[in-house]
Scaffold this motif. Structure first.
Motif, PDB file in Angstrom:
ATOM      1  N   ASP A 265      52.455  47.087  63.631  1.00  0.00           N
ATOM      2  CA  ASP A 265      52.676  45.928  62.763  1.00  0.00           C
ATOM      3  C   ASP A 265      52.482  46.296  61.274  1.00  0.00           C
ATOM      4  OD1 ASP A 265      53.228  43.213  62.450  1.00  0.00           O
ATOM      5  OD2 ASP A 265      51.090  42.763  62.177  1.00  0.00           O
ATOM      6  N   THR A 266      51.385  46.980  60.992  1.00  0.00           N
ATOM      7  CA  THR A 266      51.080  47.411  59.613  1.00  0.00           C
ATOM      8  C   THR A 266      52.170  48.346  59.086  1.00  0.00           C
ATOM      9  OG1 THR A 266      48.768  47.361  60.264  1.00  0.00           O
ATOM     10  CG2 THR A 266      49.258  48.473  58.189  1.00  0.00           C
TER      11      THR A 266
ATOM     12  N   GLN B  76      55.296  48.567  60.023  1.00  0.00           N
ATOM     13  CA  GLN B  76      56.520  47.799  59.759  1.00  0.00           C
ATOM     14  C   GLN B  76      56.437  47.099  58.399  1.00  0.00           C
ATOM     15  OE1 GLN B  76      56.519  45.440  63.373  1.00  0.00           O
ATOM     16  NE2 GLN B  76      57.927  46.843  64.436  1.00  0.00           N
ATOM     17  N   LYS B  77      55.300  46.486  58.124  1.00  0.00           N
ATOM     18  CA  LYS B  77      55.123  45.767  56.844  1.00  0.00           C
ATOM     19  C   LYS B  77      55.218  46.720  55.645  1.00  0.00           C
ATOM     20  CE  LYS B  77      52.670  41.577  58.272  1.00  0.00           C
ATOM     21  NZ  LYS B  77      52.449  41.707  59.736  1.00  0.00           N
ATOM     22  N   LEU B  78      54.600  47.908  55.806  1.00  0.00           N
ATOM     23  CA  LEU B  78      54.667  48.916  54.731  1.00  0.00           C
ATOM     24  C   LEU B  78      56.115  49.325  54.458  1.00  0.00           C
ATOM     25  CD1 LEU B  78      51.648  51.213  55.733  1.00  0.00           C
ATOM     26  CD2 LEU B  78      51.850  49.965  53.561  1.00  0.00           C
TER      27      LEU B  78
ATOM     28  N   PHE C   9      58.891  47.590  55.131  1.00  0.00           N
ATOM     29  CA  PHE C   9      59.621  46.482  54.495  1.00  0.00           C
ATOM     30  C   PHE C   9      59.297  46.410  52.992  1.00  0.00           C
ATOM     31  CE2 PHE C   9      59.816  44.261  58.841  1.00  0.00           C
ATOM     32  CZ  PHE C   9      61.160  44.570  59.014  1.00  0.00           C
ATOM     33  N   ALA C  10      58.079  46.827  52.651  1.00  0.00           N
ATOM     34  CA  ALA C  10      57.662  46.786  51.240  1.00  0.00           C
ATOM     35  C   ALA C  10      58.092  48.041  50.474  1.00  0.00           C
ATOM     36  CB  ALA C  10      56.154  46.615  51.160  1.00  0.00           C
TER      37      ALA C  10
ATOM     38  N   ALA D  66      53.505  54.736  54.941  1.00  0.00           N
ATOM     39  CA  ALA D  66      53.832  54.462  56.352  1.00  0.00           C
ATOM     40  C   ALA D  66      53.920  55.766  57.142  1.00  0.00           C
ATOM     41  CB  ALA D  66      55.147  53.696  56.429  1.00  0.00           C
TER      42      ALA D  66
ATOM     43  N   ASN E   3      63.558  41.233  59.405  1.00  0.00           N
ATOM     44  CA  ASN E   3      63.370  41.842  58.090  1.00  0.00           C
ATOM     45  C   ASN E   3      63.186  40.719  57.065  1.00  0.00           C
ATOM     46  OD1 ASN E   3      63.697  42.984  55.545  1.00  0.00           O
ATOM     47  ND2 ASN E   3      65.284  44.424  56.231  1.00  0.00           N
ATOM     48  N   PRO E   4      61.987  40.597  56.453  1.00  0.00           N
ATOM     49  CA  PRO E   4      61.738  39.475  55.537  1.00  0.00           C
ATOM     50  C   PRO E   4      62.665  39.505  54.318  1.00  0.00           C
ATOM     51  CG  PRO E   4      59.963  41.097  55.405  1.00  0.00           C
ATOM     52  CD  PRO E   4      60.829  41.504  56.555  1.00  0.00           C
ATOM     53  N   ASN E   5      63.199  40.685  53.995  1.00  0.00           N
ATOM     54  CA  ASN E   5      64.069  40.800  52.813  1.00  0.00           C
ATOM     55  C   ASN E   5      65.492  40.328  53.075  1.00  0.00           C
ATOM     56  OD1 ASN E   5      61.814  42.185  51.689  1.00  0.00           O
ATOM     57  ND2 ASN E   5      62.533  44.080  52.626  1.00  0.00           N
TER      58      ASN E   5
END
Length: 692
Positions: free
Chosen positions: A16-17, A19-21, A23-24, A30, A417-419
């Motif tokens: 999870d971490t 994936q967030k890295l 996306f950022a 990562a 993907n939040p973006n």
């Protein structure tokens, strides 16, 4: 054998971490986390490796005036022969490896009586136990210092005339008229008792004559080999040695006979290394030298093992596909554990490398190892086998359950993907490439690389098609359909090429050997001239870009390029790459070189050539889709299209002359030649002949 690769403890806690890295855009942070917390090291120091059985040395004394030395391999019979002359006597040695009798058989003869003199011995490792009697050498071992399988092998000598005796750990045979050697070997890999079983195998053929063994071997082999006939060369030139032919090609001439030979050599190699009940052909097929072959002769699932099998159905060797299909099935047990432990997901998953113990764990470095797509790509073969055979029993009991379980993994694994709002997979890579971060650093990890998206898209669609055919699982299909709708489209970058990653990033190696983002063009068929013209042009540009930066520098990569150009309907470009494969990546014995030797190029060129002459995706059978101008006239007979059509094609002066189609399943035939398209209902077993 003990497992060299196990899943890293607690890896699932970090996904999870990571994936967030990603996306950022924190690619390097990562990567560090993946290398430390997700990827394991190879635990056994490369002990799990495929090995040769051993060396059988045959020493012939007093060969001081040898002439006419000649070695040949007869592809029509799968028999190797060595002949030479010494002091007026002609000696002949014949060799074959028999699938029906599970033995290697050698015959030494001479054209005069009492002239054969040899001494012979076995060499393997310090641990090998060797027992010698006057007509037998038995040897056995627990491989890898007790790490791998145990095996038992017997080398049996039968002589006519002459004397055989044991001296200094060798068998010496003097003044014989003929010697027949039989080699059998059995391991406990499938739970057999090696000593008992090897004796049983040998006892069965102990009193069988050489000619009978030869006949059984040849008829077994020819039942597969003789299905396809390929001619693009007027001259036969059999008396012209292959290494000399190849040298001339490397100096700049082109030789259609060599291409024809290379095609049938590839079929011979698959028949000889992959039969129902065996393991699939590995990175070296089965032709490993020594005890430490390159990459352990593993199964690399990020293209190499798949490429070994692209040709199987179309080159009329459907049975030879089976070992790989069984292998994919056998990945499930460990693959479920990896899915759960590493990704907290249901279903099953496999990474870039597997071996005979069906390992699925992620190990090594991010650049190649952080890639959860191995099983999903392999599943394409399960459905392809169905498309050629339409065997519903097989689809129901074997293929679909495996495909469904591979798809279930991605149902759980994909995240939004939040973006962009699209569903993507990751952490993953585009095998085995790097991109440059905005800060100019090399990075490899990404969320939703193009190849991931195209493999998942294909797997989901194949599952939906299979469920429809079997009239089952509507609920699961509905889930897959809704996931497909949330996946990103394939995108074209600002320079007109297909994007390799989810966003436009600069490749660190623009001439990289893997061309992973063209998976949608080949082996999949999500990009085609008729259905997706813009993507088709972008694929062309992508390929030209890779090649202009020195791509295709490994044998298998060059073979993939031949397949790409066949799909791009550019026959002359495909042909140029066949020449490049011959000139840059072919050894004197015609084996493919990565370098070192790797067999995938031998197999990949066969599917490439077949697809230049026949393609059957997009629900039509396309005849001569990419015929190069160098193959003015020729014929190919016995190749196979999807929906069970066997096809013979003859062409003259670059134009189709005759076409014979045998309908094995009675399906509707949709034929395309240039712009001429016809649709014909067929009956099972019907043979249709067309003159153009």
């Amino acid at each position: 054998g003990k497992d060299s690769y196990v899943d890293k403890k607690d890896a699932g806690k970090y996904i999870d971490t990571i994936q967030k890295l990603l996306f950022a855009g924190k690619y390097k942070v990562a990567e560090k986390l993946v290398d430390n917390k997700v990827l394991n090291k190879r635990l056994s120091g490369g002990k799990n490796t495929y090995q040769m059985l051993g060396n059988l040395f045959v020493e012939t004394p007093n060969l001081d005036s040898v002439t006419n030395y000649k070695r040949e391999l007869d592809l029509n019979q799968s028999v190797a022969t060595t002949t030479f002359k010494n002091k007026g006597v002609t000696f002949k040695r014949e060799y074959f490896s028999s699938f029906p009798d599970k033995a290697m058989v050698y015959k030494f003869t001479a054209d005069a009586k009492g002239k054969i003199n040899i001494s012979t011995w076995i060499k393997r490792s310090e641990q090998t136990k060797i027992i010698i009697s006057e007509n037998r050498i038995e040897f056995s071992e627990h491989v890898g210092n007790g790490h791998g399988v145990t095996y038992h092998a017997i080398v049996d000598f039968k002589t006519k005339g002459g004397i055989s005796k044991v001296e200094k750990e060798k068998i010496t045979i003097s003044n014989a008229d003929e010697i027949i050697i039989k080699v059998v070997a059995v391991s406990n890999y499938r739970g057999l008792d090696p000593e008992k079983e090897s004796n049983l195998v040998l006892n069965k053929i102990e009193n069988t004559s050489y000619n009978e063994l030869l006949d059984r071997h040849v008829s077994d082999y020819q039942a597969l080999f003789n299905r396809v006939d390929f001619k693009i060369s007027k001259k036969t030139g059999e008396d012209f040695p292959t290494d000399v032919r190849l040298k001339k090609v490397k100096k700049g001439i082109s030789d259609n006979y060599l291409t024809q030979l290379q095609y049938q050599f590839g079929r011979y190699l698959l028949i000889s290394s992959s039969r129902p009940g065996t393991l699939p052909a590995n990175l070296q097929g089965i032709w490993a030298k020594g005890f430490t072959p390159p990459w352990n002769s593993d199964y690399h699932t990020n293209i190499n093992v798949q490429m070994n099998y692209w040709m199987a159905e179309m080159a009329n060797l459907s049975e030879c596909h089976e070992p790989f299909l069984d292998f994919v099935n056998n990945l499930r047990k460990k693959g479920r554990v990896t899915a759960r432990k590493t990704y907290n997901s249901r279903g099953f998953v496999a990474h870039h490398t597997s071996d005979v113990w069906h390992t699925t764990a992620a190990f090594g470095k991010s650049r190649y190892a952080m890639w959860p797509m191995g099983a999903a790509w392999a599943c394409e073969h399960l459905f392809t086998h169905y498309e050629y055979t339409e065997d519903k029993e097989y689809l129901k009991n074997k293929a679909y359950p495996i495909m469904k379980e591979a798809a279930l993994f991605f149902v759980d694994f994909m995240v939004t993907n939040p973006n962009t709002g699209f569903l993507v997979s990751g952490p993953s890579i585009s095998p085995e490439n790097n991109f440059l971060t905005p800060a100019g650093k090399k990075a490899t990890l990404n969320m939703g690389p193009t190849m991931d998206r195209t493999i998942i898209f294909e797997l989901f669609n194949n599952c939906i098609k299979a469920a429809e055919i079997l009239n089952t699982d509507a609920d699961f299909s509905a889930i897959l359909k809704s996931k497909i709708e949330q996946m990103p489209p394939l995108e074209i970058g600002s320079d007109g090429r297909l994007l390799e990653w989810a966003e436009e990033l600069k490749e660190a190696e623009p001439g990289h050997r893997h061309i992973s983002h063209l998976y949608a063009l080949h082996p999949s068929n999500q990009i085609s001239k008729s259905q997706t013209p813009e993507l088709f042009e972008a694929a062309k540009k992508t390929l030209e870009g890779r090649l202009s930066h020195g791509g295709g520098h490994t044998g298998w990569s060059r073979a993939w390029i031949i397949n790409f150009y066949a799909r791009l309907l550019q026959g002359d470009k495909a042909y140029e790459n066949i020449l490049a494969l011959q000139r840059k990546s072919t050894l004197p014995n015609l084996l493919d070189v990565h370098p070192p030797f790797q067999i995938d190029g031998n197999f990949g060129v066969v599917s490439g050539i077949t697809e230049m002459l026949l393609q059957s995706h997009n629900d039509e059978i396309h005849i001569l889709p990419a015929l190069p101008s160098e193959w003015q006239s020729g014929s190919i007979k016995g190749i196979v299209a999807k929906k069970g059509f066997e096809i013979d094609i003859t062409w003259e002066l670059g134009k189709l002359k005759t076409l014979v189609v045998t309908s094995k399943l009675g399906n509707t035939l949709k034929l395309r030649y240039n712009e001429d398209v016809k649709e014909i209902e067929t009956k099972k077993g019907e043979v249709l002949t067309f003159d153009y």
